[in-house]
Design a protein around this motif. Structure first.
Motif, short mmCIF file in Angstrom:
data_model
loop_
_atom_site.label_atom_id
_atom_site.label_comp_id
_atom_site.label_asym_id
_atom_site.label_seq_id
_atom_site.Cartn_x
_atom_site.Cartn_y
_atom_site.Cartn_z
N THR A 52 0.80 -1.22 0.00
CA THR A 52 0.00 0.00 0.00
C THR A 52 0.84 1.27 0.00
OG1 THR A 52 -0.17 0.00 2.42
CG2 THR A 52 -1.90 -1.17 1.19
N ALA A 53 2.14 1.15 0.19
CA ALA A 53 3.01 2.34 0.28
C ALA A 53 2.91 3.25 -0.95
CB ALA A 53 4.45 1.92 0.54
N PRO A 54 2.91 2.72 -2.18
CA PRO A 54 2.80 3.63 -3.33
C PRO A 54 1.50 4.45 -3.31
CG PRO A 54 3.61 1.49 -4.05
CD PRO A 54 3.16 1.33 -2.62
N GLU A 55 0.38 3.79 -3.03
CA GLU A 55 -0.91 4.49 -2.95
C GLU A 55 -0.87 5.53 -1.83
OE1 GLU A 55 -5.10 5.19 -3.63
OE2 GLU A 55 -3.75 3.94 -4.79
N CYS A 56 -0.30 5.16 -0.70
CA CYS A 56 -0.21 6.09 0.43
C CYS A 56 0.67 7.29 0.06
CB CYS A 56 0.33 5.38 1.67
SG CYS A 56 0.26 6.41 3.14
N GLY A 57 1.74 7.05 -0.65
CA GLY A 57 2.60 8.14 -1.10
C GLY A 57 1.84 9.13 -1.97
N ARG A 58 0.98 8.61 -2.86
CA ARG A 58 0.17 9.48 -3.73
C ARG A 58 -0.82 10.30 -2.91
NH1 ARG A 58 0.89 4.97 -6.94
NH2 ARG A 58 -1.04 3.95 -6.32
N CYS A 59 -1.48 9.67 -1.95
CA CYS A 59 -2.46 10.43 -1.17
C CYS A 59 -1.78 11.45 -0.26
CB CYS A 59 -3.42 9.52 -0.40
SG CYS A 59 -2.76 8.58 0.98
N MET A 60 -0.59 11.12 0.24
CA MET A 60 0.17 12.09 1.04
C MET A 60 0.53 13.30 0.18
SD MET A 60 0.95 11.15 4.23
CE MET A 60 1.04 9.69 5.24
N ALA A 61 1.00 13.07 -1.04
CA ALA A 61 1.36 14.16 -1.94
C ALA A 61 0.15 15.04 -2.25
CB ALA A 61 1.97 13.61 -3.23
N GLU A 62 -0.99 14.40 -2.45
CA GLU A 62 -2.22 15.16 -2.71
C GLU A 62 -2.60 16.02 -1.51
OE1 GLU A 62 -6.87 14.23 -3.69
OE2 GLU A 62 -5.38 12.95 -4.65
N ALA A 63 -2.50 15.45 -0.31
CA ALA A 63 -2.83 16.21 0.90
C ALA A 63 -1.87 17.39 1.08
CB ALA A 63 -2.79 15.30 2.12
N ILE A 64 -0.60 17.16 0.85
CA ILE A 64 0.40 18.22 1.00
C ILE A 64 0.14 19.35 0.00
CG2 ILE A 64 2.87 18.75 0.67
CD1 ILE A 64 3.38 15.91 1.92
N ALA A 65 -0.23 18.98 -1.22
CA ALA A 65 -0.48 19.98 -2.27
C ALA A 65 -1.79 20.73 -2.08
CB ALA A 65 -0.46 19.31 -3.64
N SER A 66 -2.67 20.24 -1.22
CA SER A 66 -4.02 20.82 -1.10
C SER A 66 -4.06 22.09 -0.24
CB SER A 66 -5.00 19.79 -0.56
OG SER A 66 -4.74 19.50 0.80
N THR A 67 -3.02 22.38 0.49
CA THR A 67 -2.97 23.63 1.27
C THR A 67 -1.61 24.28 1.02
OG1 THR A 67 -2.12 22.53 3.27
CG2 THR A 67 -4.50 22.77 3.10
N GLU A 68 -1.58 25.61 1.11
CA GLU A 68 -0.33 26.33 0.86
C GLU A 68 -0.12 27.34 1.97
OE1 GLU A 68 3.14 27.35 -0.58
OE2 GLU A 68 2.01 25.76 -1.51
N PRO A 69 0.90 27.20 2.81
CA PRO A 69 1.81 26.06 2.84
C PRO A 69 1.08 24.82 3.38
CG PRO A 69 2.25 27.46 4.73
CD PRO A 69 1.19 28.15 3.89
#
Length: 121
Positions: free
Chosen positions: A28-45
Motif C-alpha cells: 500500500t506504500a505507493p498508494e499512500c505516497g500518492r495520497c500524502m502528496a495530494e494532501a500536501i499539495a491541497s494547502t499552501e503552505p
C-alpha cells in the motif's frame, strides 16, 4: 485503490485531514505516497493532519512514506503531524526513534489546534 487500504482528504480549518485506513505496508506504500502528496499539495503552505486511527499495522515501507511526506511538507515550509495512533504503530515509531521526528496528537481537533496558523495577506 489498493484492496484493504483507503483514504480520504477532508478540509478542516485551513488544514487537510488525511484519514487512512488499512495496513501501511509494501503493497500500500505507493498508494499512500500518492495520497500524502495530494494532501500536501491541497494547502499552501502544507498543513496536514494524518489521522491514523484506522491503521493497525505499519512496516518499514510505510514508515518510509511517512518520513518522505514529512520531509516534503517541511521542505515547502509546511507541517505534517500524526494523530490517533494505534498502539502498535506508536510502538514502531518509538522503537525506530521516529517518535522524536513526528509530532503526534491524541485527536484530530487537538492536532489542528496545534498547527501554526497560515499567514494571510
Amino acid at each position: 485503490m489498493q484492496p484493504g487500504f483507503s483514504w480520504v482528504i477532508t478540509p478542516n480549518r485551513g488544514a487537510a485531514v488525511l484519514t487512512l485506513s488499512g495496513e501501511l505496508d509494501i503493497a500500500t506504500a505507493p498508494e499512500c505516497g500518492r495520497c500524502m502528496a495530494e494532501a500536501i499539495a491541497s494547502t499552501e503552505p502544507a498543513r496536514v493532519v494524518v489521522d491514523m486511527k484506522g491503521v493497525e499495522f505499519c512496516d518499514s515501507s510505510g514508515l518510509s512514506v511517512l518520513v518522505s511526506a514529512l520531509s516534503g511538507a517541511e521542505a515547502s515550509g509546511g507541517v505534517l503531524v500524526l494523530c490517533e495512533l494505534h498502539p502498535r504503530v506508536q510502538r514502531v515509531l518509538n522503537v525506530t526513534g521516529l517518535n522524536r521526528r513526528f509530532r503526534s496528537y491524541a485527536t484530530v481537533p487537538e492536532a489542528i489546534a496545534a498547527l501554526p496558523r497560515p499567514i494571510t495577506s
